[in-house]
Design an enzyme around this catalytic site. Sequence first.
Site, PDB file in Angstrom:
ATOM      1  N   SER A  67     -17.679  -0.448  -8.701  1.00 30.62           N
ATOM      2  CA  SER A  67     -16.589   0.360  -9.018  1.00 30.62           C
ATOM      3  C   SER A  67     -16.229   0.622 -10.264  1.00 30.62           C
ATOM      4  O   SER A  67     -16.534  -0.124 -11.215  1.00 30.62           O
ATOM      5  CB  SER A  67     -15.218  -0.332  -8.345  1.00 30.62           C
ATOM      6  OG  SER A  67     -13.965   0.216  -8.690  1.00 30.62           O
ATOM      7  N   GLU A 108     -13.597   0.334 -11.475  1.00 35.87           N
ATOM      8  CA  GLU A 108     -12.612  -0.463 -12.258  1.00 35.87           C
ATOM      9  C   GLU A 108     -13.424  -1.597 -12.925  1.00 35.87           C
ATOM     10  O   GLU A 108     -12.996  -2.434 -13.809  1.00 35.87           O
ATOM     11  CB  GLU A 108     -11.971  -1.478 -11.207  1.00 35.87           C
ATOM     12  CG  GLU A 108     -10.819  -0.619 -10.421  1.00 35.87           C
ATOM     13  CD  GLU A 108      -9.591  -0.212 -11.291  1.00 35.87           C
ATOM     14  OE1 GLU A 108      -9.225  -1.223 -12.094  1.00 35.87           O
ATOM     15  OE2 GLU A 108      -9.114   0.588 -11.248  1.00 35.87           O
ATOM     16  N   TYR A 150      -9.915  -8.047  -9.435  1.00 36.43           N
ATOM     17  CA  TYR A 150     -10.818  -7.333  -8.544  1.00 36.43           C
ATOM     18  C   TYR A 150     -11.864  -6.720  -9.517  1.00 36.43           C
ATOM     19  O   TYR A 150     -13.073  -6.830  -9.000  1.00 36.43           O
ATOM     20  CB  TYR A 150      -9.817  -5.999  -7.960  1.00 36.43           C
ATOM     21  CG  TYR A 150     -10.631  -4.855  -7.369  1.00 36.43           C
ATOM     22  CD1 TYR A 150     -11.010  -5.037  -6.102  1.00 36.43           C
ATOM     23  CD2 TYR A 150     -11.034  -3.712  -7.987  1.00 36.43           C
ATOM     24  CE1 TYR A 150     -11.979  -3.843  -5.483  1.00 36.43           C
ATOM     25  CE2 TYR A 150     -11.592  -3.012  -7.505  1.00 36.43           C
ATOM     26  CZ  TYR A 150     -12.208  -2.847  -6.221  1.00 36.43           C
ATOM     27  OH  TYR A 150     -12.867  -1.965  -5.811  1.00 36.43           O
TER      28      TYR A 150
HETATM   29  P1  NDP Z   1     -10.901  -0.239   2.372  1.00 40.20           P
HETATM   30  O1  NDP Z   1      -9.883  -1.235   1.966  1.00 40.20           O
HETATM   31  O2  NDP Z   1     -10.288   0.820   3.143  1.00 40.20           O
HETATM   32  O3  NDP Z   1     -11.921  -1.322   3.192  1.00 40.20           O
HETATM   33  C1  NDP Z   1     -11.990  -2.654   3.061  1.00 40.20           C
HETATM   34  C2  NDP Z   1     -12.892  -3.084   4.165  1.00 40.20           C
HETATM   35  O4  NDP Z   1     -13.212  -4.461   4.039  1.00 40.20           O
HETATM   36  C3  NDP Z   1     -12.113  -3.301   5.789  1.00 40.20           C
HETATM   37  O5  NDP Z   1     -12.838  -2.798   6.681  1.00 40.20           O
HETATM   38  C4  NDP Z   1     -11.813  -4.642   5.722  1.00 40.20           C
HETATM   39  O6  NDP Z   1     -11.665  -4.995   7.149  1.00 40.20           O
HETATM   40  C5  NDP Z   1     -13.174  -5.533   5.124  1.00 40.20           C
HETATM   41  N1  NDP Z   1     -12.837  -6.633   4.660  1.00 40.20           N
HETATM   42  C6  NDP Z   1     -12.118  -7.336   4.311  1.00 40.20           C
HETATM   43  N2  NDP Z   1     -12.288  -8.566   3.806  1.00 40.20           N
HETATM   44  C7  NDP Z   1     -13.241  -8.789   4.822  1.00 40.20           C
HETATM   45  C8  NDP Z   1     -14.014 -10.186   4.952  1.00 40.20           C
HETATM   46  N3  NDP Z   1     -13.722 -11.230   4.441  1.00 40.20           N
HETATM   47  N4  NDP Z   1     -15.115  -9.938   5.691  1.00 40.20           N
HETATM   48  C9  NDP Z   1     -15.424  -8.867   6.112  1.00 40.20           C
HETATM   49  N5  NDP Z   1     -14.926  -7.662   6.051  1.00 40.20           N
HETATM   50  C10 NDP Z   1     -13.688  -7.569   5.380  1.00 40.20           C
HETATM   51  O7  NDP Z   1     -11.963  -0.049   1.238  1.00 40.20           O
HETATM   52  P2  NDP Z   1     -12.743   1.560   0.890  1.00 40.20           P
HETATM   53  O8  NDP Z   1     -13.218   1.855   2.223  1.00 40.20           O
HETATM   54  O9  NDP Z   1     -11.606   2.450   0.084  1.00 40.20           O
HETATM   55  O10 NDP Z   1     -13.686   0.773   0.118  1.00 40.20           O
HETATM   56  C11 NDP Z   1     -15.051   0.505   0.230  1.00 40.20           C
HETATM   57  C12 NDP Z   1     -15.604  -0.265  -0.753  1.00 40.20           C
HETATM   58  O11 NDP Z   1     -16.036   0.539  -1.809  1.00 40.20           O
HETATM   59  C13 NDP Z   1     -14.756  -1.423  -1.135  1.00 40.20           C
HETATM   60  O12 NDP Z   1     -15.611  -2.561  -1.461  1.00 40.20           O
HETATM   61  C14 NDP Z   1     -14.306  -0.996  -2.415  1.00 40.20           C
HETATM   62  O13 NDP Z   1     -13.863  -2.037  -3.336  1.00 40.20           O
HETATM   63  C15 NDP Z   1     -15.282  -0.154  -3.057  1.00 40.20           C
HETATM   64  N6  NDP Z   1     -14.554   0.787  -4.076  1.00 40.20           N
HETATM   65  C16 NDP Z   1     -13.692   1.761  -3.464  1.00 40.20           C
HETATM   66  C17 NDP Z   1     -13.368   2.922  -4.289  1.00 40.20           C
HETATM   67  C18 NDP Z   1     -12.486   3.797  -3.466  1.00 40.20           C
HETATM   68  O14 NDP Z   1     -11.663   4.556  -4.261  1.00 40.20           O
HETATM   69  N7  NDP Z   1     -12.144   3.810  -2.300  1.00 40.20           N
HETATM   70  C19 NDP Z   1     -13.832   3.168  -5.446  1.00 40.20           C
HETATM   71  C20 NDP Z   1     -14.948   2.091  -5.837  1.00 40.20           C
HETATM   72  C21 NDP Z   1     -15.175   1.195  -5.081  1.00 40.20           C
HETATM   73  P3  NDP Z   1     -10.248  -5.265   7.744  1.00 40.20           P
HETATM   74  O15 NDP Z   1      -9.730  -3.688   7.975  1.00 40.20           O
HETATM   75  O16 NDP Z   1     -10.408  -5.889   9.009  1.00 40.20           O
HETATM   76  O17 NDP Z   1      -9.277  -6.092   7.050  1.00 40.20           O
HETATM   77  P1  GDP Z   2      -7.014   1.908  -8.514  1.00 41.75           P
HETATM   78  O1  GDP Z   2      -7.282   2.774  -9.630  1.00 41.75           O
HETATM   79  O2  GDP Z   2      -7.924   1.097  -7.594  1.00 41.75           O
HETATM   80  O3  GDP Z   2      -5.930   0.819  -8.949  1.00 41.75           O
HETATM   81  O4  GDP Z   2      -5.973   2.676  -7.257  1.00 41.75           O
HETATM   82  P2  GDP Z   2      -4.426   2.909  -7.056  1.00 41.75           P
HETATM   83  O5  GDP Z   2      -4.342   3.951  -6.123  1.00 41.75           O
HETATM   84  O6  GDP Z   2      -3.945   1.586  -6.351  1.00 41.75           O
HETATM   85  O7  GDP Z   2      -3.852   2.999  -8.487  1.00 41.75           O
HETATM   86  C1  GDP Z   2      -4.198   4.076  -9.316  1.00 41.75           C
HETATM   87  C2  GDP Z   2      -3.027   4.157 -10.540  1.00 41.75           C
HETATM   88  O8  GDP Z   2      -1.854   4.537 -10.028  1.00 41.75           O
HETATM   89  C3  GDP Z   2      -2.901   2.752 -11.151  1.00 41.75           C
HETATM   90  O9  GDP Z   2      -3.153   2.980 -12.486  1.00 41.75           O
HETATM   91  C4  GDP Z   2      -1.484   2.163 -10.865  1.00 41.75           C
HETATM   92  O10 GDP Z   2      -0.947   1.380 -11.929  1.00 41.75           O
HETATM   93  C5  GDP Z   2      -0.801   3.571 -10.332  1.00 41.75           C
HETATM   94  N1  GDP Z   2       0.194   3.589  -9.942  1.00 41.75           N
HETATM   95  C6  GDP Z   2       1.513   3.971 -10.070  1.00 41.75           C
HETATM   96  N2  GDP Z   2       2.428   3.577  -9.200  1.00 41.75           N
HETATM   97  C7  GDP Z   2       1.722   3.279  -8.104  1.00 41.75           C
HETATM   98  C8  GDP Z   2       2.251   2.756  -6.847  1.00 41.75           C
HETATM   99  O11 GDP Z   2       3.230   2.980  -6.453  1.00 41.75           O
HETATM  100  N3  GDP Z   2       1.210   2.235  -6.048  1.00 41.75           N
HETATM  101  C9  GDP Z   2      -0.176   2.049  -6.330  1.00 41.75           C
HETATM  102  N4  GDP Z   2      -1.132   1.633  -5.810  1.00 41.75           N
HETATM  103  N5  GDP Z   2      -0.571   2.644  -7.541  1.00 41.75           N
HETATM  104  C10 GDP Z   2       0.424   3.002  -8.604  1.00 41.75           C
END
Ligand code: NDP
Ligand code: GDP
Length: 329
Positions: free
Chosen positions: A127, A129, A151
């Site tokens: 990520s 992040e 995270y």
């Molecule tokens: P989501 O939060 O939508 O999905 C997370 C998934 O992880 C869910 O299917 C959840 O299952 C599963 N999960 C959580 N805990 C466990 C566990 N203990 N064992 C097995 N499965 C588990 O994430 P995204 O699809 O948005 O992201 C996919 C990956 O990419 C993540 O690793 C995220 O950190 C990373 N990422 C995402 C970005 C983004 O902008 N979306 C940017 C950069 C990286 P359940 O639904 O059952 O809880």
């Molecule tokens: P991140 O980049 O993985 O932390 O994705 P988020 O969508 O959770 O947050 C993106 C940015 O939006 C961060 O800088 C947050 O502090 C800002 N932010 C401002 N208001 C909110 C809010 O109400 N919810 C979330 N999730 N983020 C917020």
Amino acid sequence: MPRAFITGITGQDGQHLAEFLHGKGYEVFGMVKGQNNPKMTAMRDEFPYVEPVPGDLADLPSIVKALELSQPDEVYNLAAISFVAMSFNQAELTANITGTGVLRMLDAVRIVGGSQNNAIRFYQASSSEMFGQVRQTPQTEMTPFHPRSPYGCAKVFGHDITVNYRESYGLFACSGILFNHEGPRRGLEFVTRKVTNSVARIKLGIQDEIVMGNLDSKRDWGYAGDYVKAMWAMLQQDEPDDYVIATGQTHSIEDLVERAFAEVGIEDWRPYVRQDPKFYRPAEVDLLIGDATKAHRQLGWKPEVDFPTLISMMVKHDLALETAKLRRR
Ligand code: NDP
Ligand code: GDP
């Protein structure tokens, strides 16, 4: 028929990737956690071609069993505690799942796939992040990490251990450093979806205001449907490597709010948005903007959906969703 095993199948990226790989003729297996995961039913309805396999990133034997059962050619580790705000409150859980969970996945791949012939190809969801308090703008594969949340710290471990297992044991292990990517399947806790869904509800008269945190931070937002194609492309290369995946454009949270309201014809958004310190984070990531030149050159990958199109797509989806809910009332 190639076989793919996806963790995080019920999440945003898992759904997009399952769809994409199915379209490419893969047999798709998805790890589902919990004994009665409510997302299972929805998944069976929407993705009948995905074979669910029980397992949990906290439990190495369950991952080994899942890989033995699915016998994959490719493993995509997308599961994580993925919400930065939650990671501050549940830091140990985040370290265990988002960080140590990657180590368990890599060991399971070694146990089941064997490292001698590098049979299984592994993708780790790293990520932007990890860049946190950025040391360089735009961020590339060479930019040093300075995570700003539990995270981000857990993702740095996941990234480093992936590189380490590649170098130590010859695993075909890739790490995609993906910048924020969104879409109608994004969880409502993330800022883009929170805003587009609230704007839809405000337009329909079922919500009065949005309560938000910091409006000044900036993100490089792309479309999840574009980004999963890059994950797959990484695993098709001759050599495993790490790639930044980003659009190269950055926008503030305020830009996002303005654009989402404009989409429903509201030009002055300020009366509808209130800020509350409870949504501020103990440490913020102020600016992210990625340079995906390496992915452009080596993977031939480019994003297709730009920021205005992405927000428009999400607002339209949420308007339709909330209208359908109103009709069912
Ligand atoms: P989501 O939060 O939508 O999905 C997370 C998934 O992880 C869910 O299917 C959840 O299952 C599963 N999960 C959580 N805990 C466990 C566990 N203990 N064992 C097995 N499965 C588990 O994430 P995204 O699809 O948005 O992201 C996919 C990956 O990419 C993540 O690793 C995220 O950190 C990373 N990422 C995402 C970005 C983004 O902008 N979306 C940017 C950069 C990286 P359940 O639904 O059952 O809880
Ligand atoms: P991140 O980049 O993985 O932390 O994705 P988020 O969508 O959770 O947050 C993106 C940015 O939006 C961060 O800088 C947050 O502090 C800002 N932010 C401002 N208001 C909110 C809010 O109400 N919810 C979330 N999730 N983020 C917020």
